[in-house]
Design a protein around this motif. Structure first.
Motif, mmCIF file in Angstrom:
data_model
loop_
_atom_site.group_PDB
_atom_site.id
_atom_site.type_symbol
_atom_site.label_atom_id
_atom_site.label_comp_id
_atom_site.label_asym_id
_atom_site.label_seq_id
_atom_site.Cartn_x
_atom_site.Cartn_y
_atom_site.Cartn_z
ATOM 1 N N VAL A 21 0.827 -1.199 0.000
ATOM 2 C CA VAL A 21 0.000 0.000 0.000
ATOM 3 C C VAL A 21 0.864 1.253 0.000
ATOM 4 C CG1 VAL A 21 -1.742 1.308 1.260
ATOM 5 C CG2 VAL A 21 -1.853 -1.192 1.218
ATOM 6 N N VAL A 22 0.573 2.173 -0.929
ATOM 7 C CA VAL A 22 1.238 3.473 -0.981
ATOM 8 C C VAL A 22 0.193 4.530 -0.687
ATOM 9 C CG1 VAL A 22 2.619 5.066 -2.354
ATOM 10 C CG2 VAL A 22 2.826 2.600 -2.736
ATOM 11 N N HIS A 23 0.404 5.288 0.387
ATOM 12 C CA HIS A 23 -0.583 6.268 0.825
ATOM 13 C C HIS A 23 -0.437 7.602 0.098
ATOM 14 C CE1 HIS A 23 -2.485 3.968 3.959
ATOM 15 N NE2 HIS A 23 -1.321 3.654 4.498
ATOM 16 N N LYS A 45 0.836 5.331 -12.474
ATOM 17 C CA LYS A 45 0.591 4.641 -13.742
ATOM 18 C C LYS A 45 0.824 3.142 -13.613
ATOM 19 C CE LYS A 45 2.072 4.624 -18.595
ATOM 20 N NZ LYS A 45 2.980 5.246 -19.600
ATOM 21 N N LEU A 46 1.837 2.756 -12.857
ATOM 22 C CA LEU A 46 2.191 1.348 -12.719
ATOM 23 C C LEU A 46 1.346 0.625 -11.677
ATOM 24 C CD1 LEU A 46 6.093 1.657 -12.816
ATOM 25 C CD2 LEU A 46 4.621 0.745 -14.620
ATOM 26 N N GLY A 47 0.806 1.373 -10.699
ATOM 27 C CA GLY A 47 0.070 0.757 -9.606
ATOM 28 C C GLY A 47 -1.411 0.585 -9.899
ATOM 29 N N ASN A 48 -2.126 0.090 -8.905
ATOM 30 C CA ASN A 48 -3.572 -0.149 -9.011
ATOM 31 C C ASN A 48 -4.301 0.718 -7.993
ATOM 32 O OD1 ASN A 48 -6.064 -1.458 -9.757
ATOM 33 N ND2 ASN A 48 -5.903 -2.641 -7.858
ATOM 34 N N ARG A 49 -5.155 1.605 -8.467
ATOM 35 C CA ARG A 49 -5.934 2.447 -7.565
ATOM 36 C C ARG A 49 -7.020 1.601 -6.913
ATOM 37 N NH1 ARG A 49 -6.950 8.127 -10.859
ATOM 38 N NH2 ARG A 49 -4.878 8.272 -11.817
ATOM 39 N N ASP A 50 -7.004 1.593 -5.597
ATOM 40 C CA ASP A 50 -7.954 0.768 -4.855
ATOM 41 C C ASP A 50 -9.013 1.677 -4.241
ATOM 42 O OD1 ASP A 50 -9.210 -1.270 -3.621
ATOM 43 O OD2 ASP A 50 -7.451 -2.063 -2.591
ATOM 44 N N ILE A 61 -17.215 2.590 -1.172
ATOM 45 C CA ILE A 61 -16.590 3.250 -2.315
ATOM 46 C C ILE A 61 -15.857 4.484 -1.803
ATOM 47 C CG2 ILE A 61 -16.984 4.269 -4.580
ATOM 48 C CD1 ILE A 61 -19.635 2.710 -4.666
ATOM 49 N N PHE A 62 -14.533 4.479 -1.961
ATOM 50 C CA PHE A 62 -13.696 5.513 -1.373
ATOM 51 C C PHE A 62 -13.178 6.516 -2.400
ATOM 52 C CE2 PHE A 62 -13.452 1.995 1.591
ATOM 53 C CZ PHE A 62 -13.477 2.611 2.833
ATOM 54 N N ASP A 63 -13.779 6.600 -3.559
ATOM 55 C CA ASP A 63 -13.193 7.427 -4.604
ATOM 56 C C ASP A 63 -13.281 8.922 -4.325
ATOM 57 O OD1 ASP A 63 -15.927 7.352 -4.846
ATOM 58 O OD2 ASP A 63 -15.936 7.364 -7.037
ATOM 59 N N ALA A 64 -14.146 9.339 -3.394
ATOM 60 C CA ALA A 64 -14.293 10.766 -3.112
ATOM 61 C C ALA A 64 -13.549 11.212 -1.863
ATOM 62 C CB ALA A 64 -15.773 11.121 -2.968
ATOM 63 N N PRO A 88 -4.219 15.310 -4.349
ATOM 64 C CA PRO A 88 -4.485 14.849 -5.719
ATOM 65 C C PRO A 88 -4.548 13.329 -5.822
ATOM 66 C CG PRO A 88 -2.208 15.575 -5.498
ATOM 67 C CD PRO A 88 -2.888 15.915 -4.210
ATOM 68 N N TYR A 89 -4.326 12.641 -4.694
ATOM 69 C CA TYR A 89 -4.310 11.175 -4.699
ATOM 70 C C TYR A 89 -5.302 10.642 -3.659
ATOM 71 C CZ TYR A 89 0.078 12.647 -6.799
ATOM 72 O OH TYR A 89 1.017 13.281 -7.572
ATOM 73 N N PRO A 90 -6.595 10.844 -3.870
ATOM 74 C CA PRO A 90 -7.599 10.476 -2.851
ATOM 75 C C PRO A 90 -8.012 9.013 -2.896
ATOM 76 C CG PRO A 90 -8.688 11.499 -4.701
ATOM 77 C CD PRO A 90 -7.214 11.519 -5.029
ATOM 78 N N TRP A 91 -7.026 8.114 -2.857
ATOM 79 C CA TRP A 91 -7.290 6.681 -2.860
ATOM 80 C C TRP A 91 -6.035 5.972 -2.392
ATOM 81 C CZ3 TRP A 91 -3.618 7.109 -6.444
ATOM 82 C CH2 TRP A 91 -3.753 8.053 -7.462
ATOM 83 N N LEU A 92 -6.156 4.686 -2.109
ATOM 84 C CA LEU A 92 -4.983 3.873 -1.815
ATOM 85 C C LEU A 92 -4.417 3.361 -3.131
ATOM 86 C CD1 LEU A 92 -6.161 1.687 1.207
ATOM 87 C CD2 LEU A 92 -4.781 3.771 1.257
ATOM 88 N N LEU A 93 -3.102 3.334 -3.225
ATOM 89 C CA LEU A 93 -2.457 2.782 -4.408
ATOM 90 C C LEU A 93 -1.816 1.455 -4.029
ATOM 91 C CD1 LEU A 93 -1.726 3.517 -7.417
ATOM 92 C CD2 LEU A 93 0.548 4.066 -6.520
#
Length: 400
Positions: free
Chosen positions: A46-48, A66-71, A87-90, A97-102
């Protein structure tokens, strides 16, 4: 005797980020690692957001994203039935600018960092380990064993121990690593599987005596599994394989595992070094603190240590600040580590504890969701993120 301004031992994410940041600030570094390559297992995944914000400052964030997966979706299952889909997209879209776990596996992460380091002319000295060091008024003198078995000495103004939970630097300093180890045994596995949980979304499955976390890579049928492990007899690590797992959660999620790319059993530790600094020597990352994996904070916290220390070292080396500035590294990062251990311990104990309180909490939780399970829930900033991002809680989320 070769000289450098900062000598780094340990080329995991913490050491690599420290080297990159110091180089960016014009400081000469030398970095060694006893392994012959970066790790080949996924490990920390996990990248925060805060880590990505730091990477953005050195032009690294875009490639990582680009290489990771937005969770952005997490499904909750109780006793084999899905009770909620969050659903955590918001979350935090007005704060970062990165409001999700990568999700980005550590082996790929380290390879990317190493490539960036090589692009600025810094090569990791592999199959090289720290033997000992001494300190004097000018800094430190370290003895290292090279890949060919020869012994060399390195003179540096500062030494950074980024060499993991079994840190040689911490051992030489004789700094106590205070804390403990949980009794229960856990496993981690990188697998290829099919089934209802192989849908590229995250899943948390809870049973009364078992739990499972499923983290997708973003690639078809590839995922990380983390769960409890109950062998009949356990004497030493490496005795078991994934086939020995008897998990109700795996069965209830109808996961059919076809390939196991990596499997490891482990115990969870919670420890913080008594000192993060001794004169011109510093401890960072797992060398300074280890804790429950709840929240995926370990690697991110180590990277935070590296950035915190890097600019302070650069300011002192360039005579732009007095050495007293360096004392703030321990003050700030040790306080953060203690808080992190405390908060993750609480969550971990509730999930896995055997106490009456923990058992009662889980029973209440199961009863609630069995009766009132939520079908779909979009987590709004006002109902979740806005509540926990007040100033006093920012450090617990690693976005201070």
């Amino acid at each position: 005797m070769s000289k450098t301004q900062v000598f780094i031992t340990g080329a995991g994410p913490t050491g690599l980020v420290l080297a990159l940041w110091l180089n960016r600030l014009g400081i000469t570094v030398r970095i060694i690692d006893k392994l012959d390559s970066h790790v080949t297992q996924s490990r920390a995944m996990v990248v925060h957001a805060r880590t990505l914000e730091l990477y953005q400052q050195i032009g690294l964030a875009d490639e990582l994203v680009k290489l990771g997966n937005r969770d952005t979706h997490v499904n909750l299952h109780v006793n084999g039935k899905r009770k909620a889909r969050f659903i955590f997209d918001a979350i935090g879209d007005t704060l970062t600018p990165y409001p999700w776990l990568l999700i980005f596996p550590q082996d790929s992460h380290e390879a990317l960092l190493e490539r960036y380091l090589q692009s600025v002319g810094i090569n990791i000295e592999r199959n090289t380990e720290l033997i000992d060091f001494t300190q004097n008024r000018e800094g430190i003198v370290a003895s290292i064993r090279n890949a060919d078995g020869s012994i060399n000495k390195i003179e540096a103004q500062f030494l950074a121990g980024c060499d993991g939970a079994h840190s040689r630097v911490r051992e030489i300093l004789q700094v106590s690593f205070e804390g403990g180890t949980y009794d229960k045994l856990y496993y981690v596995a990188d697998v290829e599987a099919t089934g209802k949980a192989a849908d590229k979304e995250a899943h948390i499955a809870l049973e009364r005596t078992d739990f499972l976390v499923v983290l997708p890579y973003g690639q078809q049928n590839k995922m990380r599994l983390i769960g409890t492990f109950k062998p009949d007899k356990y004497t030493k690590r490496g005795e078991y394989a994934f086939d020995d797992i008897n998990s109700r959660c795996v069965k209830n999620l109808s996961l059919k595992v076809s390939t196991v790319n990596w499997f490891s059993e482990y115990r969870v530790h919670h420890r913080v070094a008594k000192n993060f600094q001794h004169n011109n020597v510093f401890l960072l990352g797992d060398a300074a603190h280890v804790h429950s994996p709840v929240g995926g904070q370990g690697m991110n916290t180590g990277i935070g240590d590296a950035v915190n220390l890097a600019w302070k070292l650069a300011a002192v080396v360039k005579n732009e600040a007095s050495e007293s500035l360096l004392k703030t590294y321990q003050t700030e990062r040790q306080k953060f580590a203690y808080k992190l251990v405390k908060t993750t311990d609480k969550a971990f104990s509730i999930i896995n504890g055997k106490t009456l309180l923990a058992t009662g909490f889980r029973s209440l939780f199961f009863s609630f969701y069995s009766l009132y399970g939520v079908s779909y829930t979009r987590i709004a900033k006002t109902s979740f993120f806005g509540v926990i991002t007040n100033k006093s809680e920012l450090s617990a989320l690693n976005i201070e």
